[in-house]
Design a protein around this motif. Structure first.
Motif, mmCIF file in Angstrom:
data_model
loop_
_atom_site.group_PDB
_atom_site.id
_atom_site.type_symbol
_atom_site.label_atom_id
_atom_site.label_comp_id
_atom_site.label_asym_id
_atom_site.label_seq_id
_atom_site.Cartn_x
_atom_site.Cartn_y
_atom_site.Cartn_z
ATOM 1 N N LYS A 148 -0.081 40.295 -46.848
ATOM 2 C CA LYS A 148 1.385 40.385 -46.595
ATOM 3 C C LYS A 148 1.177 38.992 -46.339
ATOM 4 N N VAL A 149 2.117 38.278 -46.745
ATOM 5 C CA VAL A 149 2.746 37.046 -46.523
ATOM 6 C C VAL A 149 3.259 37.045 -45.114
ATOM 7 N N THR A 150 2.432 35.649 -44.299
ATOM 8 C CA THR A 150 2.476 35.878 -42.664
ATOM 9 C C THR A 150 3.027 34.661 -42.061
ATOM 10 N N LYS A 151 3.921 33.682 -43.934
ATOM 11 C CA LYS A 151 4.367 32.811 -42.722
ATOM 12 C C LYS A 151 5.558 33.013 -44.026
ATOM 13 N N VAL A 152 6.650 32.080 -43.350
ATOM 14 C CA VAL A 152 7.856 31.915 -44.711
ATOM 15 C C VAL A 152 8.197 30.629 -43.905
ATOM 16 N N THR A 153 8.239 29.389 -45.123
ATOM 17 C CA THR A 153 9.048 28.322 -44.537
ATOM 18 C C THR A 153 9.459 27.311 -45.501
ATOM 19 N N ALA A 154 10.683 27.055 -44.618
ATOM 20 C CA ALA A 154 11.906 26.760 -45.308
ATOM 21 C C ALA A 154 12.787 25.760 -44.611
ATOM 22 N N PRO A 155 13.709 24.942 -45.189
ATOM 23 C CA PRO A 155 14.355 23.288 -43.890
ATOM 24 C C PRO A 155 14.999 24.636 -43.173
ATOM 25 N N LYS A 156 15.206 23.089 -41.357
ATOM 26 C CA LYS A 156 15.474 23.732 -40.662
ATOM 27 C C LYS A 156 16.974 23.826 -41.020
ATOM 28 N N ASN A 157 16.984 22.107 -41.545
ATOM 29 C CA ASN A 157 18.583 21.570 -41.786
ATOM 30 C C ASN A 157 18.789 21.307 -43.112
ATOM 31 N N VAL A 158 20.030 21.758 -43.194
ATOM 32 C CA VAL A 158 20.145 21.173 -45.065
ATOM 33 C C VAL A 158 22.486 20.880 -45.154
ATOM 34 N N THR A 159 22.268 19.662 -45.531
ATOM 35 C CA THR A 159 24.133 19.250 -45.567
ATOM 36 C C THR A 159 24.302 19.689 -47.200
ATOM 37 N N VAL A 160 25.253 19.918 -47.439
ATOM 38 C CA VAL A 160 25.864 20.043 -49.619
ATOM 39 C C VAL A 160 27.096 19.759 -49.253
ATOM 40 N N LYS A 161 27.935 19.422 -50.365
ATOM 41 C CA LYS A 161 29.298 18.542 -50.223
ATOM 42 C C LYS A 161 29.647 19.835 -50.888
ATOM 43 N N VAL A 162 31.372 19.991 -50.398
ATOM 44 C CA VAL A 162 31.833 21.139 -51.332
ATOM 45 C C VAL A 162 32.206 21.229 -52.988
ATOM 46 N N GLY A 163 31.109 21.923 -53.230
ATOM 47 C CA GLY A 163 31.161 22.010 -55.082
ATOM 48 C C GLY A 163 29.511 21.594 -55.319
ATOM 49 N N ALA A 164 29.162 20.928 -54.244
ATOM 50 C CA ALA A 164 27.923 20.417 -54.906
ATOM 51 C C ALA A 164 27.016 21.523 -54.793
ATOM 52 N N LYS A 165 25.644 21.925 -55.623
ATOM 53 C CA LYS A 165 24.708 22.512 -55.639
ATOM 54 C C LYS A 165 23.157 21.821 -54.880
ATOM 55 N N GLN A 166 22.585 22.880 -53.907
ATOM 56 C CA GLN A 166 21.038 22.098 -53.600
ATOM 57 C C GLN A 166 20.415 23.765 -53.783
ATOM 58 N N LYS A 167 18.998 23.600 -53.964
ATOM 59 C CA LYS A 167 18.407 24.137 -54.004
ATOM 60 C C LYS A 167 16.922 24.243 -52.704
ATOM 61 N N ILE A 168 16.661 25.077 -51.541
ATOM 62 C CA ILE A 168 15.886 25.294 -50.248
ATOM 63 C C ILE A 168 15.179 25.424 -51.419
ATOM 64 N N LYS A 169 13.964 24.689 -50.402
ATOM 65 C CA LYS A 169 13.071 24.504 -50.656
ATOM 66 C C LYS A 169 11.874 24.883 -49.943
ATOM 67 N N THR A 170 10.643 26.151 -50.504
ATOM 68 C CA THR A 170 10.783 27.024 -49.380
ATOM 69 C C THR A 170 9.006 27.487 -49.830
ATOM 70 N N SER A 171 8.431 27.792 -49.141
ATOM 71 C CA SER A 171 6.669 28.317 -49.724
ATOM 72 C C SER A 171 6.777 29.528 -48.244
ATOM 73 N N VAL A 172 5.801 30.417 -48.484
ATOM 74 C CA VAL A 172 5.007 30.916 -48.065
ATOM 75 C C VAL A 172 3.350 30.663 -48.124
ATOM 76 N N LYS A 173 2.782 31.703 -47.165
ATOM 77 C CA LYS A 173 1.669 31.718 -46.532
ATOM 78 C C LYS A 173 1.100 33.058 -46.526
ATOM 79 N N PRO A 174 -0.410 33.371 -46.854
ATOM 80 C CA PRO A 174 -1.301 32.846 -47.639
ATOM 81 C C PRO A 174 -1.360 32.741 -49.348
ATOM 82 N N LYS A 175 -1.311 31.540 -49.916
ATOM 83 C CA LYS A 175 -1.007 31.840 -51.212
ATOM 84 C C LYS A 175 -1.761 32.364 -51.887
ATOM 85 N N LYS A 176 -2.704 33.232 -51.565
ATOM 86 C CA LYS A 176 -2.930 34.818 -52.207
ATOM 87 C C LYS A 176 -2.253 35.851 -51.650
ATOM 88 N N ALA A 177 -1.194 35.689 -51.205
ATOM 89 C CA ALA A 177 -0.289 36.433 -51.106
ATOM 90 C C ALA A 177 0.133 37.799 -51.944
#
Length: 454
Positions: free
Chosen positions: A120-149
């Protein structure tokens, strides 16, 4: 909020739901239609035992012509997976099975593979803060541990879709200036998650935006309040949610799952005929008889399949449909073992009566928020947002006193009609199909105040 307050909230919602389902006239029976075409979008599905909806369970996408033709589902190995009358397949244990989808003389076979989640996944990581303009798009950079989940998939949910939307791939779209929170959650049943604080700006993006986190909300303990004749009942159509992002203030670090309070079991005795539960929470006491429990459990079991099929549907949409039908339908009433549910013609208020005591339950909808207000011996009201399966409950008022905070509630109904309710990190309640409490656990700091005897 303590678990008793949540149970009162759930009880009121169940009473309203039962009244609603009882008073809406049934549609006239339709003649059987001959099936001309039957197709299933996916001929093979892979599920993981214990995973979230979409991965541990999946609804088969079936198209039938004519649309009124009856469709049935049958699985050859019920120990591997189950399939409901609505075509919802749920993993039970690793293995392979086949589901036969049939309509008239047409049939389609769907292969089902159930896999075990070895890591099972033991940790989910994502940026704490994100700023985006109205109408703009931004992908959240994520990762999980362990790599072999085994199952690394994540879900994304926005606390304020009118400010920031997020799709299944984690792409945020700025809708209008403001703040929102995105909950990034593992789907493998590990319950690991991370929260992203989003600021949507109308102008240029600041290089280091300041985010005001504000104090976290602390739930206030609710006093006893008898809202409906039966308060200790299976929460069959109770609202529910797993979106704690709506209930917590933004944090400066990723949520630490180890900080969740431990739940302590509360002893619950079995009831014999004629006996009652005596529920004591601090100085408040509530009595619930076995007859009351059995009456509501019986009504639930009669509608269990319909309730299960509708758990994930949007509450606001369901409430709007009920209100529209309530005004059109005639005066109706139904009695269930001492409880009477009734509604006056042209009214959206349901009345619940027992032993001469009458409670009026009124439902309204605004901006996807369902407000339920009950008036009787003690006034009661609350706001609910989400689905019956996953929702948030807020603005709770009991006896004229308001309790601050927003609370996450999740409801699950198993194949044997056992109902499991979890309230954020505060409580867990498991009720069997006969209405008996099989498990009750509350946060350790509340356990000393809660006693159930007979």
């Amino acid at each position: 909020m303590r678990s008793k307050t949540i149970k009162k909230i759930i009880a009121a919602a169940v009473v309203a739901a039962m009244g609603i389902t009882s008073i809406v006239p049934a549609a006239p029976a339709q003649a059987a239609a001959k099936t001309k075409k039957l197709t299933v979008k996916t001929k093979k599905i892979t599920l993981y035992k214990g995973a979230a909806a979409g991965y541990g369970s999946m609804k088969l996408k079936v198209t039938v012509k004519p649309k009124k033709a009856k469709v049935t589902y049958k699985i050859n190995k019920k120990k591997i997976a189950s399939v409901s009358k609505k075509g919802v397949v749920k993993a039970k244990k690793p293995g392979k099975a086949k589901i036969t989808v049939k309509s008239g003389s047409k049939k389609v076979v769907v292969k089902v593979v159930v896999k075990k989640i070895k890591k099972k996944v033991t940790k989910v990581t994502a940026p704490k803060n994100v700023t985006v303009k109205v109408g703009a798009k931004q992908k959240i950079k994520t990762s999980v541990k362990p790599k072999k989940a085994t199952l690394k998939k994540l879900t994304f949910k926005s606390s304020a879709k009118k400010i920031a939307k997020v799709n299944a791939k984690g792409v945020i779209t700025g809708v209008k200036a403001g703040k929102a929170k995105i909950t990034v959650k593992a789907v493998d049943g590990s319950k690991k998650k991370a929260t992203v604080s989003v600021v949507v700006t109308a102008g240029a993006v600041a290089t280091s935006p300041a985010i005001t986190t504000g104090p976290a909300v602390t739930a206030k303990v609710a006093p006893s309040a008898t809202v409906a004749p039966t308060t200790n009942v299976p929460a069959t159509n109770a609202p529910a949610t797993t979106a704690p992002a709506e209930t917590k203030a933004p944090t400066t670090t990723a949520p630490a799952e180890t900080t969740a309070p431990a739940l302590k079991p509360v002893e619950v005795p079995e009831l014999a005929d004629g006996e009652s539960y005596k529920v004591t929470f601090g100085k408040d006491t509530l009595n619930v008889s076995k007859d009351d429990i059995e009456a509501v459990a019986s009504a639930f079991n009669q509608k269990a399949d319909k309730i299960k099929a509708n758990l994930a549907k949007d509450l606001a949409e369901k409430a709007n449909n009920f209100i529209a039908k309530a005004y059109d339908s005639k005066t109706a009433s139904v009695a269930v073992k001492g409880l009477t549910y009734s509604k006056e013609a042209g009214s959206d208020t349901v009345y619940v009566e027992k032993n001469g005591k009458k409670v009026a339950v009124k439902t309204t909808v605004k901006d996807d928020v369902v407000s339920v207000a009950a008036t009787g011996d003690k006034n009661f009201s609350l706001d609910v947002k989400g689905s019956a399966k996953e929702c948030t409950v807020s603005n709770v008022v009991i006896g004229g006193e308001k309790f601050e905070g927003t609370f996450a509630v999740a409801t699950e109904i198993s194949d044997d009609n056992t109902v499991t309710i979890t309230v954020a990190d505060t409580a867990k309640l498991v009720v069997d199909k006969n209405g008996n409490i099989k498990e009750l656990s509350v946060a350790e700091k509340y356990a000393k105040d809660l006693k159930i005897s007979k």
